[in-house]
Design an enzyme around this catalytic site. Structure first.
Site, mmCIF file in Angstrom:
data_model
loop_
_atom_site.group_PDB
_atom_site.id
_atom_site.type_symbol
_atom_site.label_atom_id
_atom_site.label_comp_id
_atom_site.label_asym_id
_atom_site.label_seq_id
_atom_site.Cartn_x
_atom_site.Cartn_y
_atom_site.Cartn_z
ATOM 1 N N GLY A 12 -9.397 -18.949 -9.319
ATOM 2 C CA GLY A 12 -8.648 -17.273 -9.006
ATOM 3 C C GLY A 12 -9.851 -16.659 -8.565
ATOM 4 C CB VAL A 24 -26.323 -14.419 -8.911
ATOM 5 C CG1 VAL A 24 -27.355 -15.388 -9.087
ATOM 6 C CG2 VAL A 24 -25.588 -13.682 -9.843
ATOM 7 N NE ARG A 26 -29.662 -7.055 -1.505
ATOM 8 C CZ ARG A 26 -28.443 -6.541 -0.366
ATOM 9 N NH1 ARG A 26 -28.303 -5.570 -1.100
ATOM 10 N NH2 ARG A 26 -28.603 -6.902 0.554
ATOM 11 N NE ARG A 73 -5.852 -21.589 -9.506
ATOM 12 C CZ ARG A 73 -6.874 -20.688 -10.563
ATOM 13 N NH1 ARG A 73 -7.482 -21.351 -11.264
ATOM 14 N NH2 ARG A 73 -5.541 -20.120 -10.168
ATOM 15 C CB CYS A 74 -12.448 -28.551 -7.352
ATOM 16 S SG CYS A 74 -13.280 -29.682 -6.794
ATOM 17 C CG ASP A 104 -9.480 -20.397 -19.310
ATOM 18 O OD1 ASP A 104 -9.062 -20.508 -18.584
ATOM 19 O OD2 ASP A 104 -8.891 -20.673 -20.136
ATOM 20 C CB THR A 127 -10.470 -14.793 -14.787
ATOM 21 O OG1 THR A 127 -9.331 -14.586 -14.901
ATOM 22 C CG2 THR A 127 -10.906 -14.668 -15.948
ATOM 23 C CG ASP A 129 -5.607 -14.349 -16.100
ATOM 24 O OD1 ASP A 129 -5.306 -13.478 -15.090
ATOM 25 O OD2 ASP A 129 -5.834 -15.692 -16.204
ATOM 26 C CG ASP A 131 -8.307 -15.952 -19.803
ATOM 27 O OD1 ASP A 131 -9.046 -15.633 -18.446
ATOM 28 O OD2 ASP A 131 -7.595 -16.370 -19.064
ATOM 29 N NE ARG A 173 -1.751 -20.071 -14.962
ATOM 30 C CZ ARG A 173 -2.758 -20.949 -13.373
ATOM 31 N NH1 ARG A 173 -2.030 -21.156 -12.129
ATOM 32 N NH2 ARG A 173 -4.170 -20.305 -13.034
ATOM 33 N N GLY A 187 2.763 4.072 -19.805
ATOM 34 C CA GLY A 187 3.496 4.581 -20.650
ATOM 35 C C GLY A 187 5.011 3.433 -20.259
ATOM 36 C CB ALA A 188 5.802 -0.391 -20.132
ATOM 37 N NE ARG A 245 18.187 -3.078 -7.644
ATOM 38 C CZ ARG A 245 19.376 -3.038 -7.841
ATOM 39 N NH1 ARG A 245 20.238 -3.375 -8.799
ATOM 40 N NH2 ARG A 245 20.365 -3.125 -6.546
HETATM 41 O O1 F6P Z 1 -6.401 -15.575 -11.845
HETATM 42 C C1 F6P Z 1 -6.027 -16.379 -12.785
HETATM 43 C C2 F6P Z 1 -4.724 -16.053 -13.062
HETATM 44 O O2 F6P Z 1 -4.784 -14.927 -11.830
HETATM 45 C C3 F6P Z 1 -2.814 -15.767 -13.229
HETATM 46 O O3 F6P Z 1 -2.492 -15.191 -14.435
HETATM 47 C C4 F6P Z 1 -2.626 -16.395 -11.995
HETATM 48 O O4 F6P Z 1 -1.224 -17.260 -12.844
HETATM 49 C C5 F6P Z 1 -3.224 -17.600 -11.176
HETATM 50 O O5 F6P Z 1 -4.054 -17.389 -11.772
HETATM 51 C C6 F6P Z 1 -2.835 -18.109 -10.116
HETATM 52 O O6 F6P Z 1 -3.113 -18.282 -9.444
HETATM 53 P P1 F6P Z 1 -3.046 -19.380 -8.102
HETATM 54 O O7 F6P Z 1 -3.972 -18.035 -6.875
HETATM 55 O O8 F6P Z 1 -3.952 -20.767 -8.099
HETATM 56 O O9 F6P Z 1 -1.342 -19.078 -7.507
#
Ligand code: F6P
Length: 320
Positions: A12, A24, A26, A73-74, A104, A127, A129, A131, A173, A187-188, A245
């Site tokens: 992603g 990288v 330059r 994504r390969c 990751d 990313t 995320d 993570d 995810r 502030g949720a 909603r």
């Molecule tokens: O980049 C990671 C991520 O944003 C996840 O949080 C999300 O679920 C996923 O990518 C969505 O990926 P795609 O673009 O393949 O739908």
């Protein structure tokens, strides 16, 4: 010292990937090293879709979201035959090291290439995320969190106008970092993340009581990996008289011009990655931890699960 390296972005996309790739490229050129740009991640490597980069090829991209190299994504990369082919495609161009910018899954792919062929690899965590194990920052997470905050601010206006409960579903995810930090800073009232158990019955009872005591609106931020925003919304609507909603932010979170933090950090990490790779270092990922650049063992980074910061989790409870 390596004479020729390649860069790719994979998985992603995230805002700041361009700044990282630019740094990288330059840095390598500054050191007199050839740089190849591989298009569309591992897919492009298998298709031999790559070209040598000049400094001007990475001009006018630092401010842009997405990635000028393209990404993918390969599935083929997950096979030993795919990696054999990819390795061959690097070797035949005289490429001696690879910098992979991705999440990751992409870093795991890089780790396999390094493990199976001893090919020099340096990773950068790209990313939204946030993570990747061993660091508290990944390239793009700041821009994405700011995009979410903007959405929360707007949702708050309309939620309050209508006395509604609004559920905002955000990306993540397997990780609740985006939901947690944006929920805290927006502030949720409730933040739901995959890493923590939650009880929708209790939340519903709790927010009903808050409404009885005059609360005008409630914002719930939920990470997609914890629950569906729609289901949370439907449950509350079914068990209360409160209007609800849902808003699913989706891929808006992935785009946009990177923030200052993402640009500066991506640039710094890109510089470090290039210098390390050129000097012969391999099997590491550069990231940020506690305000400093850190290098983390690539194997450890992809084989450990990052936990959410317990201080943030505690803060979310205190501030509710
Ligand atoms: O980049 C990671 C991520 O944003 C996840 O949080 C999300 O679920 C996923 O990518 C969505 O990926 P795609 O673009 O393949 O739908």
């Amino acid at each position: 010292m390596l004479k020729s390296i390649a860069i790719m972005t994979s998985g992603g996309d995230s805002p700041g990937m361009n700044a990282a790739a630019r740094a990288v490229a330059r840095t390598a050129l500054y050191e007199g090293v050839k740089v190849w740009g591989i298009n569309d991640g591992y897919h492009g490597l298998l298709e031999e879709d790559m070209r040598e980069l000049e400094s001007k090829d990475v001009g006018d991209i630092i401010q842009r979201g997405g990635t000028f190299l393209g990404t993918a994504r390969c599935k083929r990369w997950q096979t030993p035959e795919g990696r054999r082919q990819g390795h061959e495609n690097l070797i035949k161009r005289g490429i001696e090291g690879l910098c992979v910018i991705g999440g990751d899954g992409s870093l795991r792919g890089a780790q396999l290439l390094s493990e199976e062929y001893g090919f020099p690899i340096v990773g950068l965590p790209g990313t939204i995320d946030n993570d990747v194990w061993g660091m508290d920052y990944t390239i793009g997470c700041d821009t994405a969190a700011n995009t979410i905050i903007d959405a929360i601010n707007k949702l708050r206006d309309t939620a309050s106008a209508h006395r509604r409960v609004i559920v905002l579903e955000v990306m993540g995810r397997g990780s609740g970092w985006l939901a947690l930090v944006s929920g805290i800073s927006g502030g949720a009232e409730y933040i739901i993340v995959p890493e923590e158990e939650f009880n929708i019955e209790e939340i519903t009872k709790d927010l009903s009581r808050a409404y009885e005591h005059g609360k005008r609106y409630i914002l719930i931020v939920v990470a997609e990996g914890a629950a569906s925003g729609q289901e949370i919304c439907d449950y509350i609507a079914k068990h209360t008289d409160i209007e609800t909603r849902v808003s699913v932010l989706g891929h808006i979170q992935r785009g946009g011009s990177p923030t200052v933090i993402d640009r500066v950090r991506a640039s710094q990490l890109g510089e470090q990655a290039a210098l390390a790779l050129i000097s012969g270092l391999s099997g590491v990922v550069f990231g940020y931890s506690k305000g400093h650049v850190v290098s983390v063992n690539l194997y450890d980074a992809v084989n450990n699960k990052k936990k959410l910061d317990p201080d943030y989790l505690h803060l979310a409870k205190v501030l509710f």
